[in-house]
Write an enzyme that holds these catalytic residues in place. Sequence first.
Site, PDB file in Angstrom:
ATOM      1  N   ARG A  50      43.918  39.066 -47.531  1.00  0.00           N
ATOM      2  CA  ARG A  50      43.598  38.029 -46.549  1.00  0.00           C
ATOM      3  C   ARG A  50      42.136  37.618 -46.676  1.00  0.00           C
ATOM      4  O   ARG A  50      41.768  36.452 -46.539  1.00  0.00           O
ATOM      5  CB  ARG A  50      43.898  38.491 -45.121  1.00  0.00           C
ATOM      6  N   TYR A 103      46.320  10.272 -40.365  1.00  0.00           N
ATOM      7  CA  TYR A 103      47.593  10.933 -40.660  1.00  0.00           C
ATOM      8  C   TYR A 103      48.167  11.517 -39.374  1.00  0.00           C
ATOM      9  O   TYR A 103      47.454  12.105 -38.557  1.00  0.00           O
ATOM     10  CB  TYR A 103      47.353  12.023 -41.706  1.00  0.00           C
ATOM     11  N   ASP A 176      38.531  13.546 -45.452  1.00  0.00           N
ATOM     12  CA  ASP A 176      39.825  13.936 -46.008  1.00  0.00           C
ATOM     13  C   ASP A 176      40.006  13.135 -47.287  1.00  0.00           C
ATOM     14  O   ASP A 176      40.188  11.917 -47.266  1.00  0.00           O
ATOM     15  CB  ASP A 176      40.939  13.627 -44.996  1.00  0.00           C
ATOM     16  N   LYS A 201      49.479  17.795 -52.206  1.00  0.00           N
ATOM     17  CA  LYS A 201      49.657  16.448 -52.741  1.00  0.00           C
ATOM     18  C   LYS A 201      49.186  16.364 -54.195  1.00  0.00           C
ATOM     19  O   LYS A 201      49.737  17.022 -55.058  1.00  0.00           O
ATOM     20  CB  LYS A 201      48.944  15.452 -51.826  1.00  0.00           C
TER      21      LYS A 201
END
Length: 381
Positions: A50, A103, A176, A201
């Site tokens: 982690r 978005y 972004d 993406k």
Amino acid sequence: MSESGFSTRAIHAGQRPDPGNGSVAPAIWATSTYAQDGVGGLRSGYEYSRSANPTRTALEECLAALEGGAHGFAFASGLAAEDTLLRTIGRPGAHVVIPDDAYGGTYRLFAKVHEPWGLRYTPAPLDDLAAVAAAIVPGETTAVWVETPTNPLLGVADIAAVAELAHAAGALLIVDNTFASPYLQQPLGLGADVVVHSTTKYCGGHSDVIGGALVTDDDALAERLRYFQNAIGGVAGPFDAWLVLRGLRTLAVRMERHCDNAERVAAYLVDHARVAEVFYPGLDSHPGHTVAKAQMRRFGGMVSFRVAAGEQAAVDLCGRTEVFTLGESLGGVESLIEHPGRMTHASVAGTALEVPADLVRLSVGIEDADDLIADLDRALA
């Protein structure tokens, strides 16, 4: 490596051949924990995955190199990256300026998750500098959040100009960069403080992984992000990190083909009688064309358009294509088509961010452009 070309960095940054066996492909370190040489004696800095994992480290180094930044952080999704960033920079009563066509998932994160905890936000058209300045609350605005191009209307913000406004108010500029990818646009070099990606993406590029990323040059902010990344725990697993890293190796060549095809599709749609309006920064008629040309290498693989016959015609069109697959997401090698109002942006219905009901969004893939245009021509007929 920092002085190397983009594709050289994409293939080599964080991806040195294994010193033991010479493997040129990074390993997938599928481990949760690491042996220690005595209490507190770490081998190569790893103790628990982690906190850090060698495969994730390789991806984070590569992402930072491609964005021209010093620090990269990989997450389980784009929204996990955004949530961690907001928890790092936000506080009850803080204020953020966001795009007025953000978005839908980003809007939902602000409106449904962080606003109840006291974070305030104001939507503004980020291509209008006067509107951005008016939306900033001196002493309270901690960040201006930019998408450029925006999702799904492909608006373009002048990153350098918005950075000046944000910094003058003591706020961070967050960009972004998902739609452009690091290949087409590098916001840190234009004044941004943090770059956000949904690596699902274009970075991954094959519709087979979910991931997110943050990149920054700010050492102090990076330390806080590293702490929150570990404390919150929404990190990229080694398999997902490896898939994104593999995708980055071909990002440059894929983006060139995405752009080639999108330019042809946009030009076709502009001249179609059943199309009312086309949104693509590569068109001379696009209001952000000049800014996009100045700050982007090319104009991207996303195209949106409005169907002249209205909402139902737009919905029906989405169901008639054969090469374009009806589906959410974007940036993969295959072409996708969707109706934002009922799909990716349903969460903004009834708000100031509501998208046109007759809007169709295309993620133009890397198939043969003639086949994509023929498919749209049949569906529009």
